[in-house]
Design an enzyme around this catalytic site. Structure first.
Site, PDB file in Angstrom:
ATOM      1  CB  SER A  27      -0.526   6.051  -0.130  1.00 36.40           C
ATOM      2  OG  SER A  27       0.320   4.931  -0.267  1.00 36.40           O
ATOM      3  CE  LYS A  76       1.147  -4.788   0.933  1.00 34.68           C
ATOM      4  NZ  LYS A  76       2.492  -4.229   0.667  1.00 34.68           N
ATOM      5  CG  ASP A 113       3.705  -4.234  -3.132  1.00 34.32           C
ATOM      6  OD1 ASP A 113       3.593  -3.007  -3.312  1.00 34.32           O
ATOM      7  OD2 ASP A 113       3.448  -4.786  -2.046  1.00 34.32           O
ATOM      8  CB  ALA A 143       8.297  -6.569   0.368  1.00 33.87           C
ATOM      9  CE1 TYR A 230       9.178   5.025   1.467  1.00 30.87           C
ATOM     10  CE2 TYR A 230       9.061   2.763   0.679  1.00 30.87           C
ATOM     11  CZ  TYR A 230       8.495   3.833   1.340  1.00 30.87           C
ATOM     12  OH  TYR A 230       7.251   3.693   1.880  1.00 30.87           O
TER      13      TYR A 230
END
Ligand code: NAP
Length: 283
Positions: A27, A76, A113, A143, A230
């Site tokens: 980030s 989170k 997200d 997620a 990723y």
């Protein structure tokens, strides 16, 4: 000497990402690229915060000039209890990734997200019509919950889900409703039959982890297949899906798109997600 009112000091906006550990986060590079590209006088920094210090750090940040923050693992979920205002979607997902420190002192928590997930698909496959057939989600972690919320919001009428620990998928069904159909982990391959959208939302296939081992024989050519992992960009799962003639979308775009709403709120400029950004983030 003319009378002069003390003028408000000029504040350079600061944002950052809170996590533990945080060194791996992309980030700072992502937001740093946008700040530089748009010539914005602002900063975005990684902030290592241990779970037991999160509340104290959050309280101090607005007074230090922070306008907001991203939150990542392991904060989170716990950040929801510390925020003053939680958006409906963050409450539904049970996690937040974007905080805004409002001028009235309140902490506003949102989850972008799901937005990032959908925006990534739409950017790479503009012709994708989510309600044309079932979607299949592999995994039921944090997620996956954002993915499920956003797919249902996009009009998916049948959402199939399988998770190694079945109870987590059952929990998602209990919270998200009748459109969710739970498959046994051993049946995950069968779940792909007739699906038009297939998502790996587990961490399998990540560097250092074994690949996702699910039979993909039922995948029809043309199916949209995407992976949240990723690192690497091309996971074994995506490689096999591509070899079967599927349309594949890697997970990096989700990371890039989920960052855009926060950047816009904090720094006042809607940033672009393009190849230049991808290159900058990949280093
Ligand atoms: P999480 O809450 O820890 O969930 C992990 C998921 O992976 C669970 O469904 C878990 O199943 C499954 N899993 C782990 N090891 C497994 C194994 N050996 N066999 C089968 N299933 C296994 O993590 P998360 O936050 O949801 O993240 C999941 C992945 O998405 C991570 O790789 C993360 O980096 C990635 N992610 C990407 C983005 C993006 O922007 N592209 C955003 C968020 C997350 P159990 O429930 O059985 O443990």
């Amino acid at each position: 000497m003319p009378d002069s009112q003390p003028s408000a000091p000029h504040h350079v906006p600061i944002a950052g990402v809170l996590g533990w550990p945080i060194a791996h986060s992309r980030s700072p590079r992502l937001h740093g690229h946008w700040l530089q590209r748009y010539g914005i006088d602002g900063h975005y920094i990684p902030i290592p915060v241990m779970p037991e210090h999160l509340a104290e750090v959050l309280r101090a940040m607005p007074r230090m000039g922070f306008v907001g923050a991203n939150v990542t693992i392991p904060h989170k979920e716990s950040v929801l209890a510390l925020a003053d205002v939680v958006t409906d979607r963050a409450a539904l997902i049970g996690a937040a990734n974007t905080l805004i420190f409002r001028s009235d002192g309140k902490i506003h928590a949102d989850n972008t997200d799901g937005y990032g997930f959908i925006a990534n698909i739409r950017q790479h496959v503009p012709g994708w019509i989510p309600d044309l057939g079932p979607a299949a989600v592999i995994g039921a972690g944090g997620a996956a919950r954002a993915v499920v919320a956003s797919l249902l919001e996009s009009g998916v009428t049948e959402l199939r889900i399988a998770n190694r620990t079945r109870i987590r998928a059952e929990q998602i069904k209990a919270e998200f409703g009748a459109k969710v159909v739970v498959y046994d982990w051993a049946q995950a391959g069968n779940m792909l039959e007739g699906a038009i959208t297939v998502v790996n939302a587990t961490s399998m296939g990540m560097q250092g982890k074994p690949p996702l081992r699910i039979p993909l024989d039922a995948l029809a050519p043309g199916t949209l297949v995407t992976d949240l992992v990723y690192t690497p960009l091309m996971t074994p799962f995506l490689e096999e899906a591509q070899a079967r003639g599927c349309e594949i979308v890697d997970g990096l775009g989700m990371l890039l798109h989920q960052a855009a709403p926060g950047f816009e709120r904090w720094f006042g400029h809607r940033p672009e997600v393009d190849d230049e950004l991808r290159r900058a983030v990949l280093g």
